[in-house]
Scaffold this motif. Sequence first.
Motif, mmCIF file in Angstrom:
data_model
loop_
_atom_site.group_PDB
_atom_site.id
_atom_site.type_symbol
_atom_site.label_atom_id
_atom_site.label_comp_id
_atom_site.label_asym_id
_atom_site.label_seq_id
_atom_site.Cartn_x
_atom_site.Cartn_y
_atom_site.Cartn_z
ATOM 1 N N SER A 225 1.851 -1.052 -31.983
ATOM 2 C CA SER A 225 2.185 -2.480 -31.975
ATOM 3 C C SER A 225 3.606 -2.707 -32.480
ATOM 4 C CB SER A 225 1.186 -3.252 -32.841
ATOM 5 O OG SER A 225 1.558 -4.607 -32.959
ATOM 6 N N HIS A 226 3.986 -1.995 -33.536
ATOM 7 C CA HIS A 226 5.345 -2.109 -34.077
ATOM 8 C C HIS A 226 6.375 -1.625 -33.062
ATOM 9 C CE1 HIS A 226 3.965 -2.008 -38.583
ATOM 10 N NE2 HIS A 226 3.651 -3.140 -37.965
ATOM 11 N N LEU A 227 6.093 -0.509 -32.419
ATOM 12 C CA LEU A 227 7.032 0.043 -31.436
ATOM 13 C C LEU A 227 7.199 -0.892 -30.244
ATOM 14 C CD1 LEU A 227 5.957 3.804 -31.528
ATOM 15 C CD2 LEU A 227 8.145 2.843 -32.288
ATOM 16 N N THR A 228 6.139 -1.573 -29.855
ATOM 17 C CA THR A 228 6.228 -2.555 -28.770
ATOM 18 C C THR A 228 7.081 -3.752 -29.197
ATOM 19 O OG1 THR A 228 4.064 -1.916 -27.925
ATOM 20 C CG2 THR A 228 4.903 -4.069 -27.241
ATOM 21 N N PHE A 229 6.941 -4.128 -30.464
ATOM 22 C CA PHE A 229 7.689 -5.273 -30.988
ATOM 23 C C PHE A 229 9.187 -4.993 -31.048
ATOM 24 C CE2 PHE A 229 9.671 -7.408 -34.607
ATOM 25 C CZ PHE A 229 9.390 -8.742 -34.321
ATOM 26 N N LEU A 230 9.557 -3.783 -31.448
ATOM 27 C CA LEU A 230 10.974 -3.442 -31.610
ATOM 28 C C LEU A 230 11.665 -3.329 -30.257
ATOM 29 C CD1 LEU A 230 10.682 -0.732 -34.430
ATOM 30 C CD2 LEU A 230 11.643 -3.038 -34.681
ATOM 31 N N LYS A 231 12.786 -4.004 -30.113
ATOM 32 C CA LYS A 231 13.545 -3.971 -28.859
ATOM 33 C C LYS A 231 14.802 -3.114 -28.960
ATOM 34 C CE LYS A 231 10.470 -6.804 -27.366
ATOM 35 N NZ LYS A 231 9.334 -6.240 -26.597
ATOM 36 N N ASP A 232 15.364 -3.033 -30.154
ATOM 37 C CA ASP A 232 16.582 -2.246 -30.358
ATOM 38 C C ASP A 232 16.247 -0.755 -30.267
ATOM 39 O OD1 ASP A 232 18.412 -0.662 -32.460
ATOM 40 O OD2 ASP A 232 19.570 -2.348 -31.666
ATOM 41 N N HIS A 233 16.992 -0.018 -29.431
ATOM 42 C CA HIS A 233 16.697 1.405 -29.201
ATOM 43 C C HIS A 233 16.792 2.214 -30.484
ATOM 44 C CE1 HIS A 233 16.528 5.314 -27.247
ATOM 45 N NE2 HIS A 233 17.636 5.656 -27.882
ATOM 46 N N ASN A 234 17.868 2.008 -31.269
ATOM 47 C CA ASN A 234 18.038 2.780 -32.499
ATOM 48 C C ASN A 234 16.918 2.506 -33.493
ATOM 49 O OD1 ASN A 234 20.335 4.141 -31.713
ATOM 50 N ND2 ASN A 234 21.741 2.637 -32.586
ATOM 51 N N GLN A 235 16.553 1.236 -33.636
ATOM 52 C CA GLN A 235 15.455 0.888 -34.535
ATOM 53 C C GLN A 235 14.164 1.573 -34.109
ATOM 54 O OE1 GLN A 235 15.180 -3.381 -34.690
ATOM 55 N NE2 GLN A 235 17.169 -3.636 -35.681
ATOM 56 N N LYS A 236 13.902 1.578 -32.806
ATOM 57 C CA LYS A 236 12.688 2.197 -32.278
ATOM 58 C C LYS A 236 12.676 3.712 -32.546
ATOM 59 C CE LYS A 236 11.381 0.491 -28.329
ATOM 60 N NZ LYS A 236 10.069 -0.217 -28.428
ATOM 61 N N GLU A 237 13.828 4.363 -32.317
ATOM 62 C CA GLU A 237 13.905 5.818 -32.515
ATOM 63 C C GLU A 237 13.772 6.188 -33.990
ATOM 64 O OE1 GLU A 237 13.950 8.240 -30.091
ATOM 65 O OE2 GLU A 237 13.438 6.436 -28.932
ATOM 66 N N ILE A 238 14.393 5.397 -34.870
ATOM 67 C CA ILE A 238 14.265 5.646 -36.312
ATOM 68 C C ILE A 238 12.816 5.479 -36.748
ATOM 69 C CG2 ILE A 238 14.882 4.745 -38.605
ATOM 70 C CD1 ILE A 238 17.672 4.111 -37.402
ATOM 71 N N TYR A 239 12.162 4.439 -36.247
ATOM 72 C CA TYR A 239 10.750 4.198 -36.577
ATOM 73 C C TYR A 239 9.899 5.392 -36.134
ATOM 74 C CZ TYR A 239 6.326 1.663 -37.106
ATOM 75 O OH TYR A 239 5.063 1.275 -37.500
ATOM 76 N N LYS A 240 10.124 5.866 -34.914
ATOM 77 C CA LYS A 240 9.362 7.011 -34.400
ATOM 78 C C LYS A 240 9.592 8.255 -35.263
ATOM 79 C CE LYS A 240 9.390 5.807 -29.445
ATOM 80 N NZ LYS A 240 9.955 6.211 -28.128
ATOM 81 N N LEU A 241 10.854 8.529 -35.576
ATOM 82 C CA LEU A 241 11.195 9.740 -36.321
ATOM 83 C C LEU A 241 10.591 9.721 -37.724
ATOM 84 C CD1 LEU A 241 12.786 12.395 -36.423
ATOM 85 C CD2 LEU A 241 14.758 11.095 -37.239
ATOM 86 N N LEU A 242 10.733 8.596 -38.420
ATOM 87 C CA LEU A 242 10.202 8.509 -39.776
ATOM 88 C C LEU A 242 8.672 8.526 -39.773
ATOM 89 C CD1 LEU A 242 12.642 5.935 -41.422
ATOM 90 C CD2 LEU A 242 12.558 8.410 -41.748
ATOM 91 N N THR A 243 8.079 7.875 -38.785
ATOM 92 C CA THR A 243 6.615 7.895 -38.675
ATOM 93 C C THR A 243 6.114 9.318 -38.466
ATOM 94 O OG1 THR A 243 6.500 5.639 -37.810
ATOM 95 C CG2 THR A 243 4.656 7.090 -37.299
#
Length: 253
Positions: A225-243
């Motif tokens: 749900s968070h990844l769907t919400f995030l639109k900025d590519h860098n924010q999405k990639e950082i979220y994925k990596l840290l998760t």
Amino acid sequence: MTKVVVIGAGNVAQHLIVAFKESNQIELVQVVARDVTKLSHLLNSSLLTSSFSEIKKADVYVLAVNDTAIEAVSKQLPFSNQLVVHTSGSVAMTDLDSNNRKGVFYPLQTFSKTKAVNFKEIPICLEAENEADYKTLEALAKSCSDVVYSVSSTQRKALHVAAVFVSNFVNHLYAIGNEICQENQLDFDILKPLITETANKVQLLSPTAAQTGPAKRNDTTTINSHLTFLKDHNQKEIYKLLTKSIIDHEKKL
């Protein structure tokens, strides 16, 4: 009383100047800087010079300059067999010019010119080539801080890398959080009690024990749900990596 000359005018230099001035066991003999006007609010002009040829006699010469300038500045010093130290977390002690005795006086803290710090609480990491010089640095450090460690160049590099993770990277994550708040008409102040509590917890618990959140629980529904919400590519990639990093870390426990 330890006599000190500080070379530099940046963040670290300015905080060291304040700490040295406040100690009744340290005599700040002089400060050397290319642009002495940056220090006019801290010191009388009689203690300032921009010329290496005017450097006064001291027990310790502290190079509080950019990492890339340490070696070059140490080579310009117009004396020999004096105790010269740098304040860097990532530069080896051996990078100092061999014309003088070498050491390191590394205050492990984030410094900004406009933000005062309590120097008594700042860990100071020391290194020297011989025991006598170490004792001199230890006396200097204990004159302005209650937290002093003997740390080798290799250990200091590890500390510096760890500090980037827990300070620089974390602060950047604050910036991302602030952007997300602004984009959604939210006040970043709402998050500050959470930031404070998270920082306070690691004073009592290990970081592993203090970890919470959807990655800790492997809550894929919330994560997606968070990844769907995030639109900025860098924010999405950082979220994925840290998760992924949190989930992988939990698997190792």
